[in-house]
Design an enzyme around this catalytic site. Structure first.
Site, PDB file in Angstrom:
ATOM      1  N   LYS A 120      32.526  -7.366 -63.915  1.00 26.83           N
ATOM      2  CA  LYS A 120      33.764  -7.002 -63.237  1.00 26.83           C
ATOM      3  C   LYS A 120      34.795  -6.654 -64.301  1.00 26.83           C
ATOM      4  CE  LYS A 120      37.297  -8.668 -60.082  1.00 26.83           C
ATOM      5  NZ  LYS A 120      37.695  -9.724 -59.147  1.00 26.83           N
ATOM      6  N   LYS A 164      31.701  -3.708 -60.653  1.00 27.94           N
ATOM      7  CA  LYS A 164      32.883  -3.100 -60.049  1.00 27.94           C
ATOM      8  C   LYS A 164      33.931  -2.794 -61.088  1.00 27.94           C
ATOM      9  CE  LYS A 164      35.947  -5.721 -57.721  1.00 27.94           C
ATOM     10  NZ  LYS A 164      36.570  -6.854 -57.039  1.00 27.94           N
TER      11      LYS A 164
HETATM   12  C1  PBG Z   1      39.828 -11.138 -56.745  1.00 28.86           C
HETATM   13  C2  PBG Z   1      39.182  -9.902 -56.240  1.00 28.86           C
HETATM   14  C3  PBG Z   1      39.659  -8.627 -56.513  1.00 28.86           C
HETATM   15  C4  PBG Z   1      38.849  -7.738 -55.845  1.00 28.86           C
HETATM   16  C5  PBG Z   1      37.865  -8.467 -55.172  1.00 28.86           C
HETATM   17  N1  PBG Z   1      38.083  -9.826 -55.438  1.00 28.86           N
HETATM   18  C6  PBG Z   1      40.864  -8.193 -57.263  1.00 28.86           C
HETATM   19  C7  PBG Z   1      41.195  -8.737 -58.569  1.00 28.86           C
HETATM   20  O1  PBG Z   1      40.327  -9.140 -59.352  1.00 28.86           O
HETATM   21  O2  PBG Z   1      42.394  -8.788 -58.846  1.00 28.86           O
HETATM   22  C8  PBG Z   1      39.071  -6.253 -55.855  1.00 28.86           C
HETATM   23  C9  PBG Z   1      38.568  -5.477 -54.721  1.00 28.86           C
HETATM   24  C10 PBG Z   1      39.183  -4.150 -54.535  1.00 28.86           C
HETATM   25  O3  PBG Z   1      40.024  -3.659 -55.318  1.00 28.86           O
HETATM   26  O4  PBG Z   1      38.831  -3.519 -53.526  1.00 28.86           O
HETATM   27  N2  PBG Z   1      39.115 -12.262 -56.901  1.00 28.86           N
END
Ligand code: PBG
Length: 332
Positions: free
Chosen positions: A201, A256
């Site tokens: 991530k 992601k």
């Molecule tokens: C946070 C989380 C995020 C997303 C999924 N879980 C955002 C972040 O890390 O700030 C992002 C998903 C998206 O942007 O659609 N635990």
């Protein structure tokens, strides 16, 4: 392999004569079972409200969520990922509400699984909906504390497994959390709970609209998640992350964002040959969707973007467009 092939004996356009032939030789196809619909559930809401930075995406109360889940199922989708928006009065420094036995999301998960036992439900594991500083972990001496956080994440995981989540998806990027969660699940008799780790991530600005959606952007302010999420410049490190998560007990790994990171998806699938998912995140979705709504891009860019993510190596894709794209591919 292709040595000696030349025009006119070889004419690649022979196989592009019409749509039947094009489909016949197509290498990748997207089906409803490749798609996962994220859905936002908001505590103390009545009805539903539009998320301004995500065209056509809503926050729901439980009743509207159940109706929407029925629509999702009717579109041919079998898997949803739920994200809670917590009453601001319940947020604190340690995200304690995340492990409160009767918290909002565990009750919502129970309701959803009671109404739709056949649906596969993914629950996000992280503290950001619950912390008043918006970080995914607890903060001690201005630092996001790894080892204390993974204890809480393990308790959160157990709570959501008990509520009925089929898949737990730790999205926090703390070190060692998969092993800690897996141990807790094994010890407590949840042998069949699947862990889908957000393994690679990245620290991405493409998450902006999601943070609006779960109303954590004002908590986070200008703070950055760079001390736990990955640097966009790196790809060797992604392999390292994935290897650790598999060894610690992840069943599925996820990358992601998706579209700007297709090389990462490809390399991970190629190296590990285990179920590999990708998340087309909020910023990717909003860019495409807004341009479609404005008439600047044809609506088929959404399907194209998802086929490309699949071609790169993703076995399934989380996307806010899941329901609409699923309807489209099934009506063809
Ligand atoms: C946070 C989380 C995020 C997303 C999924 N879980 C955002 C972040 O890390 O700030 C992002 C998903 C998206 O942007 O659609 N635990």
């Amino acid at each position: 392999m292709l040595k000696g092939r030349k025009y006119p004996n070889t004419r690649l356009r022979r196989l592009r004569q019409n749509s039947n032939i094009i489909d016949l030789v197509s290498e990748n196809k997207l089906t409803s079972s490749d798609l996962i619909q994220p859905i936002f559930l908001k505590e103390n809401l009545k009805g539903q409200e539009l998320i301004e930075s995500m065209p056509d995406i809503y926050r729901y109360d439980d009743e509207c969520a159940l109706k929407e889940i029925e629509n999702i199922i009717n579109s041919g989708i079998n898997t949803i990922a739920v994200f809670p928006i917590i009453d601001p009065s319940k947020k604190d420094k340690a995200g304690k509400e995340a492990v409160n036995k009767n918290n909002y999301i565990s009750n919502s998960i129970k309701k959803i699984k009671n109404n739709f036992p056949e649906i596969t439900l993914i629950a996000d594991i992280a503290l950001d909906p619950y912390t008043d500083h918006g970080h995914d972990g607890i903060v001690i001496n201005q630092e996001v504390e790894n080892d204390e956080t993974i204890k809480i994440l393990s308790d959160q995981s157990l709570l959501l497994a008990q509520a009925g989540a089929d898949i737990l998806a730790p999205s926090d990027m703390m070190d060692g959390r998969i092993g800690s969660i897996r141990n807790t699940l094994e010890k407590e008799g949840f042998k069949n709970t699947i862990i889908m780790s957000y393994a690679a991530k990245y620290n991405s600005k493409f998450y902006g609209p999601f943070r609006d959606a779960i109303q954590s952007s004002s908590n986070l302010g200008n703070a950055s998640k760079a001390s736990y999420q990955m640097n966009s410049s790196n790809i060797d490190e992604a392999l390292h992350e994935v290897a650790l998560d598999i060894n610690e007990g992840a069943d599925i790994v996820m990358i992601k964002p998706a579209m700007p990171y297709l090389d990462v998806i490809h390399l991970i699938k190629d190296n590990f040959k285990i179920p590999t998912f990708a998340y087309q995140v909020s910023g990717e979705f909003s860019m495409l969707k807004l341009a479609i709504e404005q008439g600047w891009l044809d609506k088929d860019v959404m399907l194209e973007s998802l086929i490309c993510i699949k071609r790169a190596g993703a076995d399934a894709i989380l996307t806010y467009a899941a329901k609409d794209v699923s309807k489209e591919i099934n009506n063809k």
